[in-house]
Design an enzyme around this catalytic site. Structure first.
Site, mmCIF file in Angstrom:
data_model
loop_
_atom_site.group_PDB
_atom_site.id
_atom_site.type_symbol
_atom_site.label_atom_id
_atom_site.label_comp_id
_atom_site.label_asym_id
_atom_site.label_seq_id
_atom_site.Cartn_x
_atom_site.Cartn_y
_atom_site.Cartn_z
ATOM 1 N N GLY A 56 -7.442 4.470 -7.908
ATOM 2 C CA GLY A 56 -6.602 4.598 -9.097
ATOM 3 C C GLY A 56 -6.982 5.817 -9.932
ATOM 4 O O GLY A 56 -6.108 6.526 -10.441
ATOM 5 N N ARG B 219 -19.679 2.776 -1.957
ATOM 6 C CA ARG B 219 -19.791 3.093 -3.381
ATOM 7 C C ARG B 219 -21.236 2.997 -3.867
ATOM 8 O O ARG B 219 -21.631 3.735 -4.765
ATOM 9 C CB ARG B 219 -18.880 2.182 -4.204
ATOM 10 C CG ARG B 219 -17.440 2.660 -4.148
ATOM 11 C CD ARG B 219 -16.500 1.756 -4.896
ATOM 12 N NE ARG B 219 -15.224 2.428 -5.126
ATOM 13 C CZ ARG B 219 -14.100 1.800 -5.433
ATOM 14 N NH1 ARG B 219 -14.100 0.487 -5.564
ATOM 15 N NH2 ARG B 219 -12.989 2.474 -5.623
ATOM 16 N N LYS C 178 1.300 -1.220 -2.395
ATOM 17 C CA LYS C 178 2.276 -1.333 -3.482
ATOM 18 C C LYS C 178 2.889 -0.005 -3.885
ATOM 19 O O LYS C 178 2.185 0.917 -4.254
ATOM 20 C CB LYS C 178 1.576 -1.903 -4.710
ATOM 21 C CG LYS C 178 1.530 -3.402 -4.728
ATOM 22 C CD LYS C 178 1.171 -3.856 -6.119
ATOM 23 C CE LYS C 178 1.039 -5.357 -6.195
ATOM 24 N NZ LYS C 178 0.381 -5.741 -7.440
ATOM 25 N N GLY D 170 -10.084 3.090 -2.399
ATOM 26 C CA GLY D 170 -11.142 2.222 -1.900
ATOM 27 C C GLY D 170 -10.870 1.757 -0.483
ATOM 28 O O GLY D 170 -11.749 1.816 0.384
HETATM 29 P P1 ADP Z 1 -6.237 2.224 -1.391
HETATM 30 O O1 ADP Z 1 -7.265 1.209 -1.847
HETATM 31 O O2 ADP Z 1 -6.777 3.131 -0.324
HETATM 32 O O3 ADP Z 1 -5.615 2.962 -2.542
HETATM 33 P P2 ADP Z 1 -4.146 0.234 -1.332
HETATM 34 O O4 ADP Z 1 -5.026 -0.667 -2.123
HETATM 35 O O5 ADP Z 1 -2.939 0.793 -1.955
HETATM 36 O O6 ADP Z 1 -5.040 1.421 -0.697
HETATM 37 O O7 ADP Z 1 -3.620 -0.540 -0.058
HETATM 38 C C1 ADP Z 1 -4.482 -1.054 0.903
HETATM 39 C C2 ADP Z 1 -3.891 -2.263 1.574
HETATM 40 O O8 ADP Z 1 -2.595 -2.000 2.071
HETATM 41 C C3 ADP Z 1 -4.714 -2.697 2.767
HETATM 42 O O9 ADP Z 1 -5.344 -3.910 2.472
HETATM 43 C C4 ADP Z 1 -3.689 -2.839 3.896
HETATM 44 O O10 ADP Z 1 -3.859 -4.004 4.662
HETATM 45 C C5 ADP Z 1 -2.393 -2.888 3.142
HETATM 46 N N1 ADP Z 1 -1.247 -2.483 3.965
HETATM 47 C C6 ADP Z 1 -1.054 -1.310 4.578
HETATM 48 N N2 ADP Z 1 0.080 -1.321 5.293
HETATM 49 C C7 ADP Z 1 0.622 -2.544 5.139
HETATM 50 C C8 ADP Z 1 1.801 -3.180 5.640
HETATM 51 N N3 ADP Z 1 2.629 -2.549 6.440
HETATM 52 N N4 ADP Z 1 2.031 -4.449 5.236
HETATM 53 C C9 ADP Z 1 1.179 -5.091 4.411
HETATM 54 N N5 ADP Z 1 0.062 -4.540 3.907
HETATM 55 C C10 ADP Z 1 -0.212 -3.281 4.270
HETATM 56 MG MG MG Z 2 -7.029 -0.743 -2.667
#
Ligand code: ADP
Ligand code: MG
Length: 395
Positions: free
Chosen positions: A376, A34, A199, A352
């Site tokens: 987001g 970033r 989530k 991110g």
């Molecule tokens: P982004 O930032 O790309 O939008 P998120 O913040 O939604 O992604 O999610 C990222 C997190 O999801 C990572 O820290 C990863 O470890 C976690 N994650 C992915 N798959 C699993 C899983 N099966 N169980 C627990 N955590 C998970």
């Molecule tokens: Mg994230």
């Protein structure tokens, strides 16, 4: 949106809202993506003789000064990347900020301390936020909105300050919006979206909207287990959002009705615990043992997903397929990233953690059409929402 080319910046103090919200381990920056993305706009302004005052947030200090969320390490890194010193103000709108802002010569750059040390930044109360925005705006004569990762927030530095100063959108914001427009206005088909991450509730809005737009939706990561459970499978100790099960059942029905191909994992890496070195094995997605948790998609799912991506013309990917921070559970994320790299499609990575995963896994960033700095923000744009920070720049 006006661009920075339209601003006469020479000799003027320009407040740049950037997104410098990088992951830190102590005071070591573990991914500077970033910061690097914010360099071109700052460089351009400084090169044109502006007195650049950068402001940004880091983490969630919730309106209080918290040294572990100081932007000081970021100021140092920004200086290295810019190839010029960056003066650092030890407060946001206090004596230090004022002195630093007033001390800038043409072409010099300063960074203010973490915006979120001030309760006014994120306040829901328009007056409180406005009072803080007044102080922030008084540091400068012009405003540039370049913190794309924060444009979905109705925060003082994003929404209220551009109402108080002549403003323009920075190059990063312009580039991000251009890409998202391509995804929302007549994307080339097949259009495939891959969602993962932690989530489901964060991503429900976007799923509802995408079901009317995409040809295929692949679901992996932690959110997949709520889908598997909604289909009647047991998911052991995997991430599960019980309260979202009804909504997810609705999505499954809706996808079916609209002819959207919804693709879920067929196998997972089931681990004994959430740990780097956890014992684990490949199990069918329909047979996850009660005492195990799924931490990555399995090998058959990786192949399945790669196959569903192979003929895509447009791909948007948000959310890692597994706990990529642990090497043993990064294979699914690597496989999906590689499928995007191998594809001829217009490929966009948003989020991110997804962007950080690409870099952590050592994959070539130029293997993708675009890696967004906004998680987001990109999702809310795709949901069709009005983003406060973009709306403020339009006026
Ligand atoms: P982004 O930032 O790309 O939008 P998120 O913040 O939604 O992604 O999610 C990222 C997190 O999801 C990572 O820290 C990863 O470890 C976690 N994650 C992915 N798959 C699993 C899983 N099966 N169980 C627990 N955590 C998970
Ligand atoms: Mg994230």
């Amino acid at each position: 949106m006006r661009t920075i080319d339209s601003l006469d910046v020479k000799g003027r103090r320009v407040l740049v809202r950037a997104d410098l919200n990088v992951p830190l381990d102590g005071d070591t920056i573990t991914d500077d993506g970033r910061i690097r993305a914010s360099v071109p706009t700052i460089s351009d302004l400084a090169g044109r003789g502006a007195r650049v005052i950068v402001c940004a947030h880091l983490g969630r200090p919730k309106g209080k000064v918290a040294p572990e969320f100081s932007l000081a390490p970021v100021a140092a890194r920004l200086g290295e990347l810019l190839g010029r010193p960056v003066a650092f103000a030890s407060d946001v709108v206090g004596d230090s900020a004022r002195a630093v802002a007033e001390g800038l010569a043409d072409g010099e750059v300063a960074l203010l301390e973490n915006l979120r040390f001030e309760p006014g930044e994120e306040s829901k109360d328009d007056e409180t936020r406005g009072a803080f925005a007044d102080k922030l705006a008084s540091l400068a004569e012009l405003y540039v909105g370049d913190g794309f990762g924060a444009v979905h927030r109705k925060h003082a530095s994003v929404y209220d300050v551009p109402k108080r100063l002549p403003h323009a959108a920075g190059g990063l914001t312009v580039a991000e919006v251009e890409v998202l427009k391509k995804l929302t206005e007549e994307p080339a088909r097949p259009y495939v979206v891959v969602l993962g991450g932690a989530k489901v509730s964060d991503k429900l809005g976007v799923i509802a909207n995408l079901l009317g737009k995409v040809d295929r939706l692949l679901i992996g990561g932690g959110m997949a287990y709520t889908f598997l459970k909604a289909q009647g499978n047991e998911v052991g100790r995997s991430l599960l959002q019980e309260d979202q099960l009804d909504q997810v059942r609705g999505f499954i029905a809706e996808a079916d009705k609209r002819g959207v191909e919804l693709v879920l994992p067929v196998d997972v890496l089931a681990a004994t615990e959430f740990a780097e070195d956890a014992e684990h094995e490949v199990v069918e997605a329909t047979a996850i043992p009660a005492d195990r948790e799924g931490l990555d998609i399995g090998p058959r799912t990786r192949e399945l997903f790669a196959g569903k991506l192979a003929d895509a013309a447009t791909v948007f990917w948000n959310g890692p397929m597994g706990v990529f921070e642990f090497d043993a559970f990064s294979g699914g994320t690597r496989a999906v990233a590689q499928a995007l790299i191998d594809s001829d499609a217009f490929t966009v990575v948003g989020g991110g953690d997804s962007a950080a995963a690409v870099r952590k896994l050592g994959l070539p960033e130029d293997g993708f059409s675009h890696i967004s700095t906004g998680g987001g923000a990109s999702l809310e744009y795709l949901e069709g929402k009005t983003l406060p920070g973009l709306a403020a720049l339009e006026d």
